[in-house]
Design a protein around this motif. Structure first.
Motif, PDB file in Angstrom:
ATOM      1  N   GLY A  20     -67.222  70.706 -26.828  1.00  0.00           N
ATOM      2  CA  GLY A  20     -66.006  70.699 -26.020  1.00  0.00           C
ATOM      3  C   GLY A  20     -65.115  71.913 -26.150  1.00  0.00           C
ATOM      4  O   GLY A  20     -64.111  72.029 -25.451  1.00  0.00           O
TER       5      GLY A  20
ATOM      6  N   GLN B 251     -63.886  75.870 -25.826  1.00  0.00           N
ATOM      7  CA  GLN B 251     -64.028  76.958 -24.860  1.00  0.00           C
ATOM      8  C   GLN B 251     -63.857  78.275 -25.605  1.00  0.00           C
ATOM      9  O   GLN B 251     -63.098  78.354 -26.563  1.00  0.00           O
TER      10      GLN B 251
ATOM     11  N   VAL C 237     -70.319  72.517 -19.511  1.00  0.00           N
ATOM     12  CA  VAL C 237     -70.692  72.107 -18.158  1.00  0.00           C
ATOM     13  C   VAL C 237     -70.339  70.634 -18.003  1.00  0.00           C
ATOM     14  O   VAL C 237     -70.650  69.832 -18.877  1.00  0.00           O
ATOM     15  N   PRO C 238     -69.695  70.264 -16.891  1.00  0.00           N
ATOM     16  CA  PRO C 238     -69.383  68.847 -16.689  1.00  0.00           C
ATOM     17  C   PRO C 238     -70.660  68.008 -16.670  1.00  0.00           C
ATOM     18  O   PRO C 238     -71.689  68.440 -16.142  1.00  0.00           O
ATOM     19  N   ALA C 239     -70.597  66.823 -17.229  1.00  0.00           N
ATOM     20  CA  ALA C 239     -71.770  65.948 -17.315  1.00  0.00           C
ATOM     21  C   ALA C 239     -72.239  65.469 -15.952  1.00  0.00           C
ATOM     22  O   ALA C 239     -73.416  65.189 -15.763  1.00  0.00           O
ATOM     23  N   GLU C 240     -71.354  65.401 -14.981  1.00  0.00           N
ATOM     24  CA  GLU C 240     -71.706  64.838 -13.688  1.00  0.00           C
ATOM     25  C   GLU C 240     -72.086  65.886 -12.642  1.00  0.00           C
ATOM     26  O   GLU C 240     -71.778  65.758 -11.475  1.00  0.00           O
ATOM     27  N   LEU C 241     -72.773  66.938 -13.045  1.00  0.00           N
ATOM     28  CA  LEU C 241     -73.204  67.960 -12.082  1.00  0.00           C
ATOM     29  C   LEU C 241     -74.172  67.358 -11.065  1.00  0.00           C
ATOM     30  O   LEU C 241     -75.033  66.556 -11.407  1.00  0.00           O
TER      31      LEU C 241
ATOM     32  N   ARG D  46     -72.653  70.011  -4.926  1.00  0.00           N
ATOM     33  CA  ARG D  46     -71.310  70.465  -5.248  1.00  0.00           C
ATOM     34  C   ARG D  46     -70.928  71.675  -4.394  1.00  0.00           C
ATOM     35  O   ARG D  46     -71.789  72.463  -4.001  1.00  0.00           O
TER      36      ARG D  46
ATOM     37  N   ALA E 259     -62.670  72.432  -9.559  1.00  0.00           N
ATOM     38  CA  ALA E 259     -62.789  72.520 -11.015  1.00  0.00           C
ATOM     39  C   ALA E 259     -61.415  72.573 -11.666  1.00  0.00           C
ATOM     40  O   ALA E 259     -61.171  71.924 -12.680  1.00  0.00           O
TER      41      ALA E 259
ATOM     42  N   THR F 131     -59.876  69.134 -11.806  1.00  0.00           N
ATOM     43  CA  THR F 131     -60.502  68.123 -12.659  1.00  0.00           C
ATOM     44  C   THR F 131     -60.623  68.525 -14.121  1.00  0.00           C
ATOM     45  O   THR F 131     -61.003  67.704 -14.940  1.00  0.00           O
ATOM     46  N   ARG F 132     -60.330  69.758 -14.463  1.00  0.00           N
ATOM     47  CA  ARG F 132     -60.482  70.220 -15.842  1.00  0.00           C
ATOM     48  C   ARG F 132     -59.133  70.591 -16.431  1.00  0.00           C
ATOM     49  O   ARG F 132     -58.632  71.682 -16.188  1.00  0.00           O
TER      50      ARG F 132
END
Length: 90
Positions: free
Chosen positions: A24, A26, A42-46, A50, A60, A63-64
């Motif tokens: 997690g 950066q 990388v988001p888990a729900e790729l 997209r 992004a 949501t981030r």
């Protein structure tokens, strides 16, 4: 503040950096003191549907949490780095 790492050190410690990012964290990679890249999880729900381009960035950013802060820090660090002379080559 997001941790920074020089490009040479990032090359040498890539596996360790990626492990930290998977957890997690950066990281901002710098070259000659100027930020050049951000390594983020990388988001888990790729998915393959997209959006691309500016729409993807806007999504992004929405949501981030923390992405806007990271981009702001990178822009600030770049402006500081431009205020000084580049190092001598070779």
């Amino acid at each position: 503040m997001t941790p920074t790492i020089g490009l040479t050190e990032a090359r040498e410690r890539l596996t360790e950096i990626l492990e930290r990012v998977v957890d997690g964290e950066q990281m901002v990679v710098t070259r000659y003191g100027s930020p050049v890249a951000a390594i983020v999880p990388v988001p888990a729900e790729l998915d393959d549907d997209r959006p691309l381009g500016l729409g993807a960035f806007a999504g992004a950013a929405a949501t981030r949490p923390g992405l806007f802060q990271t981009v702001t820090e990178v822009v600030a660090l770049r402006s500081v780095a431009r205020d000084r002379e580049p190092p001598e080559a070779g």
